[in-house]
Design a protein around this motif. Structure first.
Motif, short mmCIF file in Angstrom:
data_model
loop_
_atom_site.label_atom_id
_atom_site.label_comp_id
_atom_site.label_asym_id
_atom_site.label_seq_id
_atom_site.Cartn_x
_atom_site.Cartn_y
_atom_site.Cartn_z
N UNK A 157 0.82 -1.23 0.00
CA UNK A 157 0.00 0.00 0.00
C UNK A 157 0.84 1.26 0.00
N UNK A 158 2.13 1.15 -0.37
CA UNK A 158 2.99 2.34 -0.45
C UNK A 158 2.95 2.81 -1.90
N UNK A 159 2.18 3.86 -2.14
CA UNK A 159 1.95 4.28 -3.51
C UNK A 159 1.99 5.80 -3.61
N UNK A 160 2.40 6.30 -4.74
CA UNK A 160 2.41 7.74 -4.98
C UNK A 160 1.71 8.02 -6.30
N UNK A 161 0.75 8.94 -6.25
CA UNK A 161 0.01 9.28 -7.46
C UNK A 161 0.90 10.05 -8.43
N UNK A 162 0.53 9.97 -9.68
CA UNK A 162 1.21 10.77 -10.71
C UNK A 162 1.13 12.25 -10.28
N UNK A 163 2.24 12.94 -10.36
CA UNK A 163 2.25 14.38 -10.00
C UNK A 163 2.62 14.65 -8.55
N UNK A 164 2.65 13.63 -7.69
CA UNK A 164 2.99 13.85 -6.28
C UNK A 164 4.46 14.24 -6.16
N UNK A 165 4.76 15.10 -5.16
CA UNK A 165 6.13 15.57 -4.99
C UNK A 165 7.09 14.40 -4.77
N UNK A 166 6.60 13.35 -4.10
CA UNK A 166 7.47 12.20 -3.81
C UNK A 166 7.94 11.50 -5.09
N UNK A 167 7.12 11.57 -6.14
CA UNK A 167 7.51 10.92 -7.39
C UNK A 167 8.76 11.60 -7.94
N UNK A 168 8.77 12.93 -7.88
CA UNK A 168 9.94 13.69 -8.34
C UNK A 168 11.17 13.34 -7.47
N UNK A 169 10.94 13.29 -6.15
CA UNK A 169 12.06 12.95 -5.23
C UNK A 169 12.60 11.56 -5.53
N UNK A 170 11.67 10.62 -5.75
CA UNK A 170 12.10 9.25 -6.05
C UNK A 170 12.88 9.21 -7.36
N UNK B 228 14.71 11.53 -8.61
CA UNK B 228 16.08 12.03 -8.37
C UNK B 228 16.92 10.97 -7.66
N UNK B 229 16.28 10.29 -6.71
CA UNK B 229 16.99 9.23 -5.98
C UNK B 229 17.46 8.13 -6.94
N UNK B 230 16.58 7.74 -7.84
CA UNK B 230 16.91 6.68 -8.80
C UNK B 230 18.05 7.15 -9.70
N UNK B 231 17.98 8.40 -10.13
CA UNK B 231 19.03 8.94 -10.99
C UNK B 231 20.38 8.92 -10.27
N UNK B 232 20.34 9.35 -8.99
CA UNK B 232 21.59 9.37 -8.20
C UNK B 232 22.18 7.96 -8.04
N UNK B 233 21.28 6.96 -8.04
CA UNK B 233 21.77 5.58 -7.86
C UNK B 233 22.40 5.05 -9.13
N UNK C 197 18.59 4.13 -14.77
CA UNK C 197 17.78 4.94 -15.68
C UNK C 197 16.46 5.25 -14.98
N UNK C 198 16.10 6.52 -14.92
CA UNK C 198 14.90 6.84 -14.15
C UNK C 198 13.64 6.68 -14.99
N UNK C 199 12.49 6.92 -14.35
CA UNK C 199 11.20 6.66 -15.00
C UNK C 199 10.58 7.97 -15.52
N UNK C 200 9.54 7.83 -16.33
CA UNK C 200 8.89 9.00 -16.92
C UNK C 200 8.32 9.91 -15.83
N UNK C 201 8.39 11.22 -16.05
CA UNK C 201 7.95 12.18 -15.04
C UNK C 201 6.46 12.06 -14.72
N UNK C 202 5.68 11.55 -15.65
CA UNK C 202 4.23 11.45 -15.40
C UNK C 202 3.84 10.06 -14.86
N UNK C 203 4.79 9.40 -14.20
CA UNK C 203 4.51 8.06 -13.67
C UNK C 203 3.79 8.14 -12.32
N UNK C 204 3.01 7.12 -12.03
CA UNK C 204 2.58 6.83 -10.66
C UNK C 204 3.48 5.68 -10.18
N UNK C 205 3.69 5.60 -8.89
CA UNK C 205 4.65 4.61 -8.38
C UNK C 205 4.01 3.77 -7.28
#
Ligand code: NAI
Length: 362
Positions: free
Chosen positions: A126-139, A141-146, A149-157
């Motif tokens: 049940x850990x989910x982030x809607x498309x457009x949520x600030x956490x998606x952008x943070x995630x 960046x985290x993925x990029x730093x790791x 290859x990061x995911x599309x900006x309009x993704x839900x996670x």
């Protein structure tokens, strides 16, 4: 001695099949004090939640509950009450036996396998982030730093946590179950570790480690897609299957289809000190309120509950009565009649089927 049991009728076909189940259980003579509790969309207005605290308190007290299915809105709305109950009481093992019954109308006549599904983590966390949520952008960046290859900006996670401790306890549960129940063909760990090397890779690694402690039980592992094909083609190649949550959910319905359909497949959710019994199927809104649902899965879930309560004789009598009713083939619900003959003509209703089971109780 009377047993205290919480009964959650649920919605959709829930009230009908739990009524049928309750009548069959009562006909065995086992004394149950039913504490009936409502949950789901129907109590939202009154309590502001589909799972009120007093329902949780009641289950915490009895430590045993049986429920009908509860509808979960798709895509939006409240989260699943069923998943919330499993998480709240840490009911980590979902055990779903799939056993052919004579007259179940299935293409197979001798399926006998058991799904052991991890019930608390994976994509069901049940850990989910809607498309457009600030956490998606943070995630992102985290993925990029790791360095990945990061995911599309309009993704839900949706996040898929699979832990060592929870993988170990479900695999150990499955091995203990296989040993206790004398399962002969052994245990298969189901995964997709070729693709999800971190999460499913961990599950598989832990499963192999645990298997080393059970040399008396044959162990193998199989990728989930190949497992589905194998189950449909040769279900007898399988015995106990242990799976992470989501694969367990999907493969459970597939296996229900091997033994006559969702109306036939019982289940239990087991924790360290609490257990909730329920059929594999959902609330079936397409057939609700018509007295046509098959209560077999719920009745067999009650038999599992009676085993849990130490009432093995009554549990066995129920299983034998269900089997005899199906074998006789005269009084079966529409799903079974259709599987047998291609038409629902001559089928009986939910309560009439329960009457037939009661008449067959030894
Ligand atoms: P479902 O399992 O309710 O129904 C799938 C198909 O199987 C339908 O055609 C239905 O008529 C049939 N079916 C199910 N149980 C039957 C029975 N006892 N006798 C005869 N036919 C039966 O799955 P669906 O439609 O995807 O889900 C409906 C709702 O149930 C959803 O809101 C879902 O979230 C919820 N659900 C709840 C569960 C629970 O309470 N543990 C488990 C699975 C789904």
């Amino acid at each position: 001695m009377a047993h205290d049991v919480v009964l959650i009728p649920g919605d959709g076909i829930g009230p009908e099949i739990t009524q049928a189940m309750r009548r069959v259980v009562e006909a065995t003579g086992v004394q149950i004090n039913w504490n009936v509790q409502e949950a789901g969309a129907g109590v939202m207005d009154e309590f502001g939640t589909p799972l009120p605290q007093h329902v949780l308190d009641a289950v915490a007290e009895t430590k045993v509950a049986i429920k009908g299915p509860i509808t979960t809105p798709v895509g939006t709305g409240f989260r699943s009450v069923n998943v919330a109950l499993r998480k709240h009481f840490d009911l980590y093992a979902c055990v779903r036996p799939c056993l052919s019954q004579p007259g179940d109308g299935s293409r197979f006549c001798d399926v006998d396998l058991v799904i052991v599904r991890e019930n608390t983590e994976d994509l069901y966390a049940g850990i989910e982030f809607d498309e457009g949520a600030a956490e998606v952008e943070e995630l992102s960046q985290l993925v990029e730093r790791s360095g990945q290859k990061t995911f599309a900006a309009d993704s839900a996670i949706s996040i898929k946590p699979i832990s060592i401790a929870k993988s170990r306890r479900i695999v150990e549960y499955a091995f203990e179950y296989a040993r206790r129940c004398g399962r002969k063909k052994g245990l298969t760990a189901v995964h997709k570790a070729n693709i999800m090397k971190a999460t499913d890779g961990l599950f598989l690694r832990v499963a192999r480690e645990v298997a080393a402690n059970y040399p008396d039980i044959e162990f193998n592992d199989k990728i989930v897609d190949a497992t589905c094909m194998g189950l449909v083609q040769n279900p007898n190649d399988f015995d106990v299957l242990v799976l992470p949550n989501l694969y367990g959910d999907i493969v459970s319905d597939l296996c229900a289809g091997l033994v006559g359909g969702l109306g036939m497949a019982p289940g239990s959710n087991i924790g360290a000190d609490c257990a909730i019994f329920e059929a594999t199927h959902g609330s079936a809104p397409d057939i609700a309120g018509q007295d046509i649902a098959n209560p077999t899965a719920e009745i067999l879930s009650a038999a599992m509950m009676l085993d849990h309560l130490g009432e093995n004789d009554a549990a066995n009598r129920i299983r034998a009565a269900v089997s005899a009713t199906l074998d006789e083939g005269k009084q079966v619900t529409g799903d079974v009649r259709r599987a047998q003959t291609g038409s629902v003509e001559g089928a009986v209703g939910t309560q009439a089927f329960a009457d037939a089971v009661i008449a067959h109780l030894a």
